[in-house]
Design a protein around this motif. Sequence first.
Motif, PDB file in Angstrom:
ATOM      1  N   VAL A 280       0.864  -1.178   0.000  1.00 14.57           N
ATOM      2  CA  VAL A 280       0.000   0.000   0.000  1.00 14.57           C
ATOM      3  C   VAL A 280       0.898   1.225   0.000  1.00 14.57           C
ATOM      4  O   VAL A 280       1.844   1.314   0.793  1.00 14.57           O
ATOM      5  N   VAL A 281       0.634   2.165  -0.911  1.00 14.45           N
ATOM      6  CA  VAL A 281       1.395   3.406  -0.987  1.00 14.45           C
ATOM      7  C   VAL A 281       0.426   4.578  -1.034  1.00 14.45           C
ATOM      8  O   VAL A 281      -0.733   4.431  -1.448  1.00 14.45           O
ATOM      9  N   GLY A 282       0.894   5.734  -0.613  1.00 13.85           N
ATOM     10  CA  GLY A 282       0.065   6.926  -0.686  1.00 13.85           C
ATOM     11  C   GLY A 282       0.510   7.979   0.292  1.00 13.85           C
ATOM     12  O   GLY A 282       1.661   7.978   0.776  1.00 13.85           O
ATOM     13  N   ASN A 283      -0.389   8.889   0.612  1.00  6.17           N
ATOM     14  CA  ASN A 283      -0.153   9.914   1.625  1.00  6.17           C
ATOM     15  C   ASN A 283      -1.469  10.189   2.331  1.00  6.17           C
ATOM     16  O   ASN A 283      -2.402   9.375   2.256  1.00  6.17           O
ATOM     17  N   ASP A 284      -1.575  11.309   3.009  1.00  5.35           N
ATOM     18  CA  ASP A 284      -2.792  11.602   3.757  1.00  5.35           C
ATOM     19  C   ASP A 284      -3.988  11.897   2.860  1.00  5.35           C
ATOM     20  O   ASP A 284      -5.126  11.946   3.345  1.00  5.35           O
TER      21      ASP A 284
END
Length: 562
Positions: free
Chosen positions: A33-37
């Motif tokens: 899982v990758v991403g930011n807020d």
Amino acid sequence: MRGLLLGGWAFAASLATAQRGPFLEQIDDTTWVVGNDLWNLTQGAFYATKLFHRGQDLVGSAVGHYVGYDGEDNLQWLSASIAAEGDNFIDVSFFAELGDFHWVIFDDLPGAYQYFVNRALPDISILRSLWRLAPEIFLNGRTHLKNEALPDFALYANATNVQDETWQLEDGTFITKYDWSNAVRDRDFYGVYGPEFGSWYIHPTFEYYNSDQLSQTLTVHRESSTGDSVQLNVVQDTSHFRVGQTTAQPEGKTWGPWLWYLNSGSIADAAERRVEELAGWPYEWFNNTSYHSRGGVSGYLQLSDGRPAAGAAVYLGDTDTTIRPSIQGSNYYYTTYADDTGAFSFDDVRTGSYGLYAWSNGGEIGDVYTNVTTSPVTITRAATTQLGELKWDVPSGAQRIFQVGEFDKKALGFTHGGPPYQHGVADLSPANLTFVDGESENSDWYYAQSAIGKWTIEFDLAAEEVTGYKTALLSVSLAGYSQSAALDIDVNGQVLATLSKDTLVSDPALYRSGKTNGEWRFFQYPISSSMLSAGVNTVGFTVTRYTQWRGFMWDSIILDWE
């Protein structure tokens, strides 16, 4: 910013609520899982799914994101790691045996910068990444040429498939993904959007795209088998609209970075973001030495008859000038146009050696069918290479008898020539046509000749011309050719040549909605003055073999006394 191995399954939806900035988390051997807020996605061995943004899964039942060459989902991700990081971003690299795909994730960016680094790709014709997104969310497509709703999926149920991804409806009209195509280097930004969400590709440079100004490829469409809203990112393409050929890819070659951008569906916001990206390119945060090693080149194009080469198309391509610009695709490529004085310049070019090519783009030099090629041109770091005046030879002593269409390697100026892309328009061209030099306009000619019949150019010659010159030269410039059509070329009924699948290799542009160009072809035929006479003469083009939606796409026809 962190990378963790979780002992069990972590739901991507809940990850969006954790205020922690950019992240990479490993779920198991083939899931991350990758991403930011602001967003996150779940990446599997092939597909990225569960794209959450503002509490909504934007993929849903659709396929999601993948990367592939010359096919679909043929790059398999074996591992993931943080390749680089800064105060406000991480660069997540997904490893495949053939290369690495990167997601550069900033703290407050709804989306990510992406790029692909080659390790061991075979010779390829196509490299692309793409999103297949939830059709109920992404209802519309937008390119610089087209902004409208994607076709309703229900239309396909009662439609007839007439060729690849091209469907005929009961009312006789067509829907096809090729209607959304465009010229790569004319783009601003493109994507799919709805009333609440938009997904966009913004490319601040076209240097990692193959080929010259004539290069074109796909953008967005409706997936006919599932209804998915498709957002394509085809960064290498030597097949869809030209005579296909694979090209070798050096180790370390990098496509990108470009920006994949999420927003509320606002086109105006995406346009503003593009302006920001252009101002910020080349990206300082990108940790790649060769990417930042750049220089420039400038020069001036002067025709041998004394005219400046105003508006000429100028291209920095391969040093091996035996490779057609349309299929050059192993290196980095740059395009521009000369100004009214023939001056041109390129800035922020990667250092190295290039071939420089120039040809008429119509307008003030639309009568010129010759070109300029010089190689090598060396670009050095933090310097501008001054080429000075480049002499462009044009035939001396030639006298123009007639010309139909400006020479620009395109079907512009003819009826139905040029945008928009539209399937089946070649069928609207007449089977028979007479063009009278001095009376008819270019718009009386049609962009494509397809049906069995004859198109004739009538022109007058004075007696002193016929007796004063020994030979004339007929120049035939095609903007494209799709088999299996055949064409006889004659002067006053005497056949000079036949163009057919036996002498030409097909390009798909004409039957894939192209109305501007496919692969350019150029032929010249000497004509003895004994074949001509005082008074009315004719040059004829007779189609003897017809295949629906195929045929000859016209650029220019020129007859000169030599």
